[in-house]
Design an enzyme around this catalytic site. Structure first.
Site, short mmCIF file in Angstrom:
data_model
loop_
_atom_site.label_atom_id
_atom_site.label_comp_id
_atom_site.label_asym_id
_atom_site.label_seq_id
_atom_site.Cartn_x
_atom_site.Cartn_y
_atom_site.Cartn_z
N ASP A 78 8.28 -57.21 14.88
CA ASP A 78 8.15 -57.58 13.47
C ASP A 78 6.84 -58.33 13.29
O ASP A 78 6.68 -59.43 13.82
CB ASP A 78 9.35 -58.47 13.08
CG ASP A 78 9.08 -59.34 11.87
OD1 ASP A 78 8.37 -58.89 10.97
OD2 ASP A 78 9.60 -60.49 11.84
N VAL A 79 5.89 -57.72 12.57
CA VAL A 79 4.61 -58.38 12.30
C VAL A 79 4.71 -59.04 10.93
O VAL A 79 4.69 -58.37 9.90
CB VAL A 79 3.44 -57.37 12.34
CG1 VAL A 79 2.12 -58.10 12.11
CG2 VAL A 79 3.43 -56.60 13.64
N GLY A 80 4.86 -60.36 10.92
CA GLY A 80 4.90 -61.11 9.66
C GLY A 80 3.51 -61.63 9.35
O GLY A 80 2.54 -61.33 10.07
N ARG A 90 3.39 -64.90 12.26
CA ARG A 90 3.54 -64.64 13.70
C ARG A 90 4.13 -63.26 13.92
O ARG A 90 4.64 -62.63 13.00
CB ARG A 90 4.52 -65.66 14.30
CG ARG A 90 4.14 -67.09 14.04
CD ARG A 90 5.13 -68.03 14.63
NE ARG A 90 6.40 -68.06 13.92
CZ ARG A 90 7.43 -68.82 14.26
NH1 ARG A 90 7.35 -69.60 15.30
NH2 ARG A 90 8.55 -68.79 13.58
N ILE A 91 4.10 -62.87 15.20
CA ILE A 91 4.75 -61.62 15.58
C ILE A 91 6.01 -61.99 16.36
O ILE A 91 5.98 -62.87 17.22
CB ILE A 91 3.82 -60.75 16.44
CG1 ILE A 91 2.59 -60.38 15.61
CG2 ILE A 91 4.53 -59.50 16.94
CD1 ILE A 91 1.57 -59.55 16.33
N GLY A 98 7.76 -54.75 0.19
CA GLY A 98 7.43 -55.04 1.60
C GLY A 98 8.39 -54.31 2.54
O GLY A 98 9.60 -54.31 2.32
N ASP A 113 9.23 -55.19 5.41
CA ASP A 113 10.16 -56.17 6.02
C ASP A 113 11.39 -56.37 5.13
O ASP A 113 12.52 -56.47 5.60
CB ASP A 113 9.45 -57.51 6.30
CG ASP A 113 8.80 -58.14 5.06
OD1 ASP A 113 8.57 -57.43 4.05
OD2 ASP A 113 8.52 -59.36 5.11
N ARG A 114 11.16 -56.38 3.82
CA ARG A 114 12.28 -56.55 2.88
C ARG A 114 13.18 -55.32 2.91
O ARG A 114 14.40 -55.41 2.76
CB ARG A 114 11.74 -56.82 1.47
CG ARG A 114 10.86 -58.07 1.41
CD ARG A 114 10.28 -58.29 0.02
NE ARG A 114 11.32 -58.61 -0.95
CZ ARG A 114 11.11 -58.64 -2.27
NH1 ARG A 114 9.90 -58.36 -2.75
NH2 ARG A 114 12.09 -58.93 -3.08
N ASP A 151 14.85 -64.68 3.40
CA ASP A 151 14.00 -64.75 4.58
C ASP A 151 12.97 -65.85 4.36
O ASP A 151 12.02 -65.69 3.59
CB ASP A 151 13.32 -63.39 4.81
CG ASP A 151 12.46 -63.38 6.07
OD1 ASP A 151 12.07 -64.46 6.55
OD2 ASP A 151 12.15 -62.28 6.56
N1 LIG Z 1 5.53 -72.45 15.89
C1 LIG Z 1 5.49 -72.16 14.60
N2 LIG Z 1 4.37 -71.63 14.05
C2 LIG Z 1 4.31 -71.32 12.74
N3 LIG Z 1 5.34 -71.51 11.90
C3 LIG Z 1 6.47 -72.03 12.37
C4 LIG Z 1 6.61 -72.36 13.73
N4 LIG Z 1 7.88 -72.84 13.91
C5 LIG Z 1 8.49 -72.79 12.71
N5 LIG Z 1 7.64 -72.33 11.78
C6 LIG Z 1 8.00 -72.15 10.36
O1 LIG Z 1 8.23 -70.77 10.20
C7 LIG Z 1 7.65 -70.30 8.99
C8 LIG Z 1 7.08 -68.92 9.28
O2 LIG Z 1 8.18 -68.10 9.63
P1 LIG Z 1 8.06 -66.68 10.26
O3 LIG Z 1 9.42 -66.09 10.10
O4 LIG Z 1 7.48 -66.74 11.62
O5 LIG Z 1 7.00 -66.01 9.27
P2 LIG Z 1 6.47 -64.53 9.13
O6 LIG Z 1 7.64 -63.62 9.43
O7 LIG Z 1 6.04 -64.47 7.72
O8 LIG Z 1 5.36 -64.36 10.11
C9 LIG Z 1 6.61 -71.32 8.54
O9 LIG Z 1 6.81 -71.60 7.17
C10 LIG Z 1 6.91 -72.56 9.36
O10 LIG Z 1 7.43 -73.61 8.56
C1 LIG Z 2 6.45 -60.88 0.32
C2 LIG Z 2 5.83 -60.67 1.70
C3 LIG Z 2 4.37 -61.14 1.67
C4 LIG Z 2 6.63 -61.54 2.70
O1 LIG Z 2 5.97 -61.59 3.95
P1 LIG Z 2 6.42 -62.59 5.13
O2 LIG Z 2 6.78 -63.90 4.52
O3 LIG Z 2 7.66 -61.97 5.74
O4 LIG Z 2 5.30 -62.61 6.09
C5 LIG Z 2 5.94 -59.16 2.13
O5 LIG Z 2 7.27 -58.73 2.05
C6 LIG Z 2 5.07 -58.28 1.27
O6 LIG Z 2 3.89 -58.14 1.53
N1 LIG Z 2 5.66 -57.67 0.20
C7 LIG Z 2 4.98 -56.81 -0.72
C8 LIG Z 2 5.37 -57.10 -2.14
C9 LIG Z 2 6.85 -56.87 -2.48
O7 LIG Z 2 7.72 -56.93 -1.61
O8 LIG Z 2 7.13 -56.60 -3.66
K LIG Z 3 9.63 -63.63 4.27
#
Ligand SMILES: Nc1ncnc2c1ncn2[C@@H]1O[C@H](COP(=O)(O)OP(=O)(O)O)[C@@H](O)[C@H]1O
Ligand SMILES: CC(C)(COP(=O)(O)O)[C@@H](O)C(=O)NCCC(=O)O
Ligand SMILES: [K+]
Length: 244
Positions: free
Chosen positions: A6-8, A11-12, A94, A96-97, A117
């Site tokens: 999962d590339v967010g 983080r990954i 998205g 992911d959604r 999420d």
């Molecule tokens: N080591 C960490 N690095 C970055 N964010 C973290 C960490 N631990 C907890 N968090 C929290 O997790 C959130 C990011 O969640 P995450 O699910 O990894 O995001 P995404 O899926 O968007 O990459 C941040 O808002 C932060 O508060």
């Molecule tokens: C809303 C998001 C930025 C969330 O990303 P995340 O917090 O999981 O990294 C992602 O789902 C996205 O780029 N969505 C596109 C717009 C939409 O879902 O309508």
């Molecule tokens: K999210």
């Protein structure tokens, strides 16, 4: 074995599944993607599929390097999903959604479902009991709130998460912690109340990097599972395999 990734936007996250059991979870930075996948595949050499959901800057090409080792599946809007997408702009939803909505549909069949999420952004996704995906909301996540207060003002320092001492913040730092952390929790409870008023019966799934922190603070009862997106990826991949 299936390696899910999962590339967010922060983080990954990755997890290796044997059937529906997660054998090990991994978290790493974007610039270390290939190195980490390499390491995982050495440890779990029986992985036959690499399954990806990406909303981050990393594109498909980064994963194609592994195509000579195992099958790579990069989820897109063209895949089959177990719900009917009622979003007015389905192509901009998205991925992911979509995976979260899919996991909720498969794991909790025939009921109203709200997935929250709490990652870089907080996303809310609602799937009704007839498996219609209706949409939800997008708002800034915990860390993004701290960062944007600093980035878009002249005087506010960049703080990292701290439990607020009181609702009434008696200093700049305490006022920021109160605003960010309490605001974050109030927002989510407020949304849940709103959904509750409209759909009396529904299950709430909470996931993302801040799920554990939130689970202890929300007044509403929720089902917290930090690994829900990766589990959903694994399930959606099984669903795709069964329906192709
Ligand atoms: N080591 C960490 N690095 C970055 N964010 C973290 C960490 N631990 C907890 N968090 C929290 O997790 C959130 C990011 O969640 P995450 O699910 O990894 O995001 P995404 O899926 O968007 O990459 C941040 O808002 C932060 O508060
Ligand atoms: C809303 C998001 C930025 C969330 O990303 P995340 O917090 O999981 O990294 C992602 O789902 C996205 O780029 N969505 C596109 C717009 C939409 O879902 O309508
Ligand atoms: K999210």
């Amino acid at each position: 074995m299936v390696l899910t990734v999962d590339v967010g936007n922060t983080r990954i996250k990755a997890s290796v599944f044997e059937g529906s059991t997660a054998l090990e979870n991994f978290v790493f930075e974007k610039n270390e993607l290939e190195k980490n996948i390499e390491k995982i595949l050495i440890k779990f050499s029986n992985c036959s599929d690499l399954v990806v959901s990406s909303v981050g800057k990393i594109e498909k090409e980064s994963f194609l390097a592994f195509e000579n080792r195992l099958k790579v599946h990069f989820f897109t809007h063209e895949d089959v999903f177990p719900f009917t997408n009622k979003y007015a702009t389905p192509k901009t939803l998205g991925i992911d959604r979509m995976i979260l909505a899919s996991g909720a549909t498969l794991q909790f069949p025939k009921q109203n479902r709200l997935v929250i999420d709490a990652g870089t952004c907080i996303t809310y996704d609602f799937i009704d009991e007839n498996d219609n995906y209706l949409g939800g909301a997008i708002s800034p996540g915990l860390r993004l709130r701290y960062e944007s207060l600093h980035q878009f003002t002249a005087k506010l320092p960049l703080l990292t998460f701290e439990e607020p001492e009181n609702y009434v913040g008696n200093s700049t730092k305490q006022a920021i912690h109160s605003g960010v952390v309490n605001g974050f929790v109030y927002e989510i409870d407020g949304f849940i109340d709103e959904y509750q008023a409209e759909f009396s019966n529904f299950i709430i799934i909470l996931t993302g990097g801040d799920a554990e922190f939130l689970a202890k603070r929300l007044k509403n009862t929720i089902f917290a599972n930090s690994n829900f997106l990766l589990e959903s990826l694994n399930q959606t991949f099984q669903y795709k395999t069964d329906n192709d």
